[in-house]
Design an enzyme around this catalytic site. Sequence first.
Site, mmCIF file in Angstrom:
data_model
loop_
_atom_site.group_PDB
_atom_site.id
_atom_site.type_symbol
_atom_site.label_atom_id
_atom_site.label_comp_id
_atom_site.label_asym_id
_atom_site.label_seq_id
_atom_site.Cartn_x
_atom_site.Cartn_y
_atom_site.Cartn_z
ATOM 1 N N GLY A 266 0.826 -1.208 0.000
ATOM 2 C CA GLY A 266 0.000 0.000 0.000
ATOM 3 C C GLY A 266 0.853 1.248 0.000
ATOM 4 O O GLY A 266 0.570 2.218 0.698
ATOM 5 N N ASP B 75 -3.235 -6.774 -6.248
ATOM 6 C CA ASP B 75 -4.478 -6.352 -5.601
ATOM 7 C C ASP B 75 -4.779 -7.328 -4.469
ATOM 8 O O ASP B 75 -5.265 -8.448 -4.706
ATOM 9 C CB ASP B 75 -5.611 -6.340 -6.625
ATOM 10 C CG ASP B 75 -6.918 -5.804 -6.050
ATOM 11 O OD1 ASP B 75 -6.994 -5.599 -4.821
ATOM 12 O OD2 ASP B 75 -7.872 -5.595 -6.831
ATOM 13 N N TYR C 191 -14.086 -3.760 10.459
ATOM 14 C CA TYR C 191 -12.796 -3.070 10.367
ATOM 15 C C TYR C 191 -12.044 -3.149 11.702
ATOM 16 O O TYR C 191 -10.865 -3.519 11.737
ATOM 17 C CB TYR C 191 -13.020 -1.612 9.983
ATOM 18 C CG TYR C 191 -11.757 -0.770 10.019
ATOM 19 C CD1 TYR C 191 -10.815 -0.861 9.006
ATOM 20 C CD2 TYR C 191 -11.507 0.110 11.073
ATOM 21 C CE1 TYR C 191 -9.656 -0.104 9.034
ATOM 22 C CE2 TYR C 191 -10.350 0.870 11.104
ATOM 23 C CZ TYR C 191 -9.432 0.762 10.087
ATOM 24 O OH TYR C 191 -8.286 1.512 10.128
ATOM 25 N N LYS D 54 -8.378 -5.096 12.889
ATOM 26 C CA LYS D 54 -7.240 -4.431 13.525
ATOM 27 C C LYS D 54 -6.883 -5.105 14.848
ATOM 28 O O LYS D 54 -5.705 -5.160 15.241
ATOM 29 C CB LYS D 54 -7.546 -2.948 13.725
ATOM 30 C CG LYS D 54 -7.705 -2.178 12.419
ATOM 31 C CD LYS D 54 -6.467 -2.314 11.530
ATOM 32 C CE LYS D 54 -6.589 -1.565 10.217
ATOM 33 N NZ LYS D 54 -5.368 -1.637 9.403
#
Length: 333
Positions: free
Chosen positions: A58, A109, A202, A206
Amino acid sequence: MFLILLLALVGLVAVVLALLDTLWSPLQLISSYLMPYFLPSEVQPLSKKFGQWAVVTGGTDGIGKNYAMELAQRGISLVIISRNPDKLKTVAGEIEKRYGVKAKTVVADFSKGPEVYAHIEEQIRDIPVGILVNNVGVQYDYPMEVCEVPLSKTWELIHVNVGAVTCMTRLVLDGMVARGRGAVVNVSSGSELQPLPLMTIYAATKAYIQSFTMSVREEYGPKGIHVQHLSPLFVSTKMNSFSQQLLEGNLLVPDAAAYARQAVITLGRVDNTTGYWLHGLQYTLIKIPPVWIRTKIGTHLNRQFRRDYDENSKVKSHVVPDSEIVEDLVNAL
């Protein structure tokens, strides 16, 4: 009397341990900034400590791009992995021109899941990776309840936030162990601190990164590998674009360049850190209330973000294009 003293002692020990757990990371963060000034002989160049090459996932936007720039400034050659070939070419060219190091690109990807890793492994097979920065991540488009999240988005969150950090770490660890040195930086988020309704999946990804990083550190730390858990709070990036109205102009929200500048300083010196001194203070304060209170606060904050997003969406949907205004005027005449 003895029982009272025993309970008091147990309580005191519990308080001291809680304070140490809360303050240890900020103290490490402070020491990492001060060390170059007071103990310069203890500070090795990253290339000497870990190796000449780093892989950043990224690496074409936000924290990843700026972290790569900071490593390049320190003489580290880079492999940048991202899904956009045009952005990769631009960032790699900028790095090579500005810092005079090598910059290799790999188009991948991570949302595609397991199929991308054979290609990545082939591309980095002959590169002695000294530093891996697992930065790639995806966020919700805006806060929403679990059943509102499209199934495709659910798998994207899992493949990118969980799969990438796991599989990329596996790809590089054997080589690092064979060379007897290396560093893995796993970028998590302050959302790991508690369940986070309206960003449930999400936040759960994490929390996985935090657990994974700490376990890998125990397994590979004795083998010479530094495994860092990097946990920023809000940083002004495209990833948090839905919340920019609420966060705009906030001193506690650095841009990606300011964040990366401080975060790289901690590499090799701190195991668990927010990477940014103001985030360290926030992180310490956030941990004081019990989890259920943090969860309620997070819910309230995300509901505010959702209201702001819905309101902005309504405003945008009511904007009349110039062509329609002209057409209406012509019709009126």
